[in-house]
Design an enzyme around this catalytic site. Structure first.
Site, mmCIF file in Angstrom:
data_model
loop_
_atom_site.group_PDB
_atom_site.id
_atom_site.type_symbol
_atom_site.label_atom_id
_atom_site.label_comp_id
_atom_site.label_asym_id
_atom_site.label_seq_id
_atom_site.Cartn_x
_atom_site.Cartn_y
_atom_site.Cartn_z
ATOM 1 C CD GLU A 54 -4.622 1.443 5.209
ATOM 2 O OE1 GLU A 54 -4.758 0.505 6.018
ATOM 3 O OE2 GLU A 54 -4.090 1.312 4.102
ATOM 4 C CG ASP A 65 -5.804 -7.068 10.945
ATOM 5 O OD1 ASP A 65 -5.441 -6.495 9.891
ATOM 6 O OD2 ASP A 65 -6.832 -6.769 11.567
ATOM 7 C CE1 TYR A 179 -2.352 -2.778 1.111
ATOM 8 C CE2 TYR A 179 -3.668 -1.091 2.198
ATOM 9 C CZ TYR A 179 -2.664 -2.038 2.244
ATOM 10 O OH TYR A 179 -1.974 -2.252 3.404
#
Length: 273
Positions: A54, A65, A179
């Protein structure tokens, strides 16, 4: 779906299935700690055992994040890294012989700023096999999905334990792999995961024929081993980005860079085991 039969992500998961093992999927932020080092890190991480990588596009206002990757983005942005810089890093890595699939992890605004068609053309031309866009709801992804299919690039969805009633709808538009997010909240190293994580993974695997990968918070070889037994792929982000951060000064020195790269690659290799 069109244009996806030769996608490197599909090829990689088929090969790993034959080998009876899960994909080891590291993450790094492009441009961290500096642009010159990113391609060296990509080359080294593949040699350390990565199956898929990634590539994180640094962004000033990230949704998903945690603090480790936020700091990495800040360092990269100080070097003027843009989404074009990320494509350039992917291309240079290919020129140095890197074979593994690249998945670009970006937020939607840089894509919109570039223009959807121009973005997809650049992604294809620079060897990007997949896209993860955490702030693009699947309900609003049809236009980009059509362009991605046409370019042979997989738009990979995120599914969280709280997705519940939306899982079938999300899986209906999934490409490449699914994912799964291990825990609620943002990325970051964790000692424990969402209660019922095994049932969550099992329910997603039952609902799709696509490979299922798990990410967010995985940071040790023991955790990689645990989840590799349950999933088709394991994503490791913050632990590797934190290791790169700890070697930032050494990576910046001409005499110490090579040893720092070896230390980071050794850390990545130990995570995989």
């Amino acid at each position: 779906m069109t244009g996806t039969t030769s996608n490197l992500i599909d090829t990689t998961f088929r090969k790993l299935k034959q080998e009876g093992r899960a994909a080891f999927i590291p993450f790094l932020t492009v441009g961290d700690p500096n642009p010159e080092t990113t391609v060296d890190l990509i080359v080294g991480i593949e040699r350390a055992g990565a199956d898929i990588l990634e590539l994180g596009v640094p962004y000033s206002d990230p949704l998903a994040d945690g603090p480790v990757i936020q700091r990495a983005s800040e360092r990269a942005l100080q070097h003027g890294i843009t989404i074009d810089s990320c494509f350039e890093a992917a291309r240079k890595a290919r020129e140095r012989g890197v074979q593994m699939p690249f998945v670009l992890f970006t937020y939607y605004n840089p894509v919109l700023q570039m223009g959807l068609e121009a973005f997809m053309s650049a992604a294809r031309e620079n060897g990007i096999s997949g896209l993860i866009i955490p702030d693009l709801p699947f309900e609003e992804s049809s236009e980009l999905l059509k362009l991605a299919d046409g370019a042979g690039i997989h738009l990979i969805p995120l599914i969280a334990p709280t997705s519940e009633g939306r899982i079938q709808a999300i899986l209906g538009k999934a490409r490449g792999f699914v994912y799964c997010v291990s825990s609620l909240g943002v990325t970051g190293v964790r000692a424990s995961f969402h209660e019922g994580i095994e049932d969550f993974i099992g329910s997603v695997k039952q609902a799709t024929d696509l490979p299922v990968a798990l990410g967010f918070g995985i940071s040790s070889h023991e955790q990689v081993e645990r989840f590799s037994a349950l999933c088709d792929g394991v994503v490791i982000g913050s632990a590797i980005v934190r290791e790169i951060e700890s070697k930032a000064e050494l990576l910046a020195g001409a005499e110490t860079k090579e040893d720092a790269l070896l230390q980071i690659c050794s850390f990545v290799s130990q995570l995989k085991g």
